[in-house]
Design an enzyme around this catalytic site. Sequence first.
Site, PDB file in Angstrom:
ATOM      1  N   GLU A  82      -8.201 -11.831   4.270  1.00 55.82           N
ATOM      2  CA  GLU A  82      -7.211 -12.783   4.685  1.00 55.82           C
ATOM      3  C   GLU A  82      -6.664 -12.993   6.077  1.00 55.82           C
ATOM      4  O   GLU A  82      -6.249 -12.064   6.403  1.00 55.82           O
ATOM      5  CB  GLU A  82      -5.846 -12.681   3.762  1.00 55.82           C
ATOM      6  CG  GLU A  82      -6.069 -12.430   2.175  1.00 55.82           C
ATOM      7  CD  GLU A  82      -6.512 -13.802   1.546  1.00 55.82           C
ATOM      8  OE1 GLU A  82      -6.335 -14.826   2.299  1.00 55.82           O
ATOM      9  OE2 GLU A  82      -7.117 -13.802   0.266  1.00 55.82           O
ATOM     10  N   CYS A 145       1.470 -11.462  -3.372  1.00 49.21           N
ATOM     11  CA  CYS A 145       0.491 -10.875  -2.165  1.00 49.21           C
ATOM     12  C   CYS A 145       0.800 -11.753  -0.858  1.00 49.21           C
ATOM     13  O   CYS A 145       0.782 -11.231   0.124  1.00 49.21           O
ATOM     14  CB  CYS A 145      -0.892 -11.073  -2.485  1.00 49.21           C
ATOM     15  SG  CYS A 145      -1.393  -9.871  -3.845  1.00 49.21           S
ATOM     16  N   HIS A 165      -7.817  -9.109  -0.332  1.00 50.00           N
ATOM     17  CA  HIS A 165      -7.964  -9.309  -1.882  1.00 50.00           C
ATOM     18  C   HIS A 165      -9.123  -8.744  -2.453  1.00 50.00           C
ATOM     19  O   HIS A 165     -10.365  -9.311  -1.843  1.00 50.00           O
ATOM     20  CB  HIS A 165      -7.914 -11.176  -2.193  1.00 50.00           C
ATOM     21  CG  HIS A 165      -6.347 -11.310  -2.375  1.00 50.00           C
ATOM     22  ND1 HIS A 165      -5.871 -12.194  -1.727  1.00 50.00           N
ATOM     23  CD2 HIS A 165      -5.599 -10.839  -3.436  1.00 50.00           C
ATOM     24  CE1 HIS A 165      -4.577 -12.539  -2.151  1.00 50.00           C
ATOM     25  NE2 HIS A 165      -4.497 -11.763  -3.103  1.00 50.00           N
TER      26      HIS A 165
HETATM   27  N1  PCA Z   1      -2.431  -9.262  -6.752  1.00 50.15           N
HETATM   28  C1  PCA Z   1      -1.141 -10.457  -6.836  1.00 50.15           C
HETATM   29  C2  PCA Z   1       0.060  -9.877  -6.542  1.00 50.15           C
HETATM   30  C3  PCA Z   1      -0.243  -8.346  -6.719  1.00 50.15           C
HETATM   31  C4  PCA Z   1      -1.672  -8.327  -6.725  1.00 50.15           C
HETATM   32  O1  PCA Z   1      -2.291  -7.266  -6.651  1.00 50.15           O
HETATM   33  C5  PCA Z   1      -1.463 -11.683  -5.829  1.00 50.15           C
HETATM   34  O2  PCA Z   1      -2.656 -11.821  -5.548  1.00 50.15           O
HETATM   35  O3  PCA Z   1      -0.529 -12.197  -5.213  1.00 50.15           O
END
Ligand code: PCA
Length: 191
Positions: A82, A145, A165
């Site tokens: 990201e 996140c 991610h």
């Molecule tokens: N994924 C979620 C929140 C916690 C996680 O592991 C997200 O992508 O916001």
Amino acid sequence: MPERALLLTGFGPFPGVVDNPTARLALAFAGRQLGAWRVHTDVLPAAWQRARAQVQARAAALNPEILVHLGVASETVALRLEVQAANALQFRVADADGAQPLEGAVVAGAPAVLQTALDVPSLVAVLQRAGLPAEVSHDAGRYVCNATYFNSLHAYGDRPVLFVHVPPVSAAWPLARLELAVGQVLDWLVA
Ligand code: PCA
């Protein structure tokens, strides 16, 4: 030489994801020494306000020079590195504490978008060369996140901060392969 601290976090469960692989993934690196660096790990609650408080507490105690957050993205098949976080809350499901803001800012008065100072495309190229599917992402979502990334970019933007991610565990992505990928990310960050 004094040890340098890197803080690596994963998340606990949230509605729709009972077993969040990023918790185990982060803990797999607990105490790992990477050259002059020591990896400190934490599992954050997938609840945006408590996650912020927990990161603040750990950062105050450790003074990490690098912060890396891991989250799972159910729809992805590649690692998503990201680039930025949006100053917006728009939860399509409640977080782990039952909070479901549908509008509003993560940090009132802060910019609409904050970007990491890291060269994300270079890191993605390194991962791809290692045979690990990875892509540059400009959208960390509007959920826990993204909020966590925004908070860390806002509070610790003077140092390297990154959100990764990861795909869910699958035949293509067994936990060991996710671990290998995170290891490559950490190696690149401390190089
Ligand atoms: N994924 C979620 C929140 C916690 C996680 O592991 C997200 O992508 O916001």
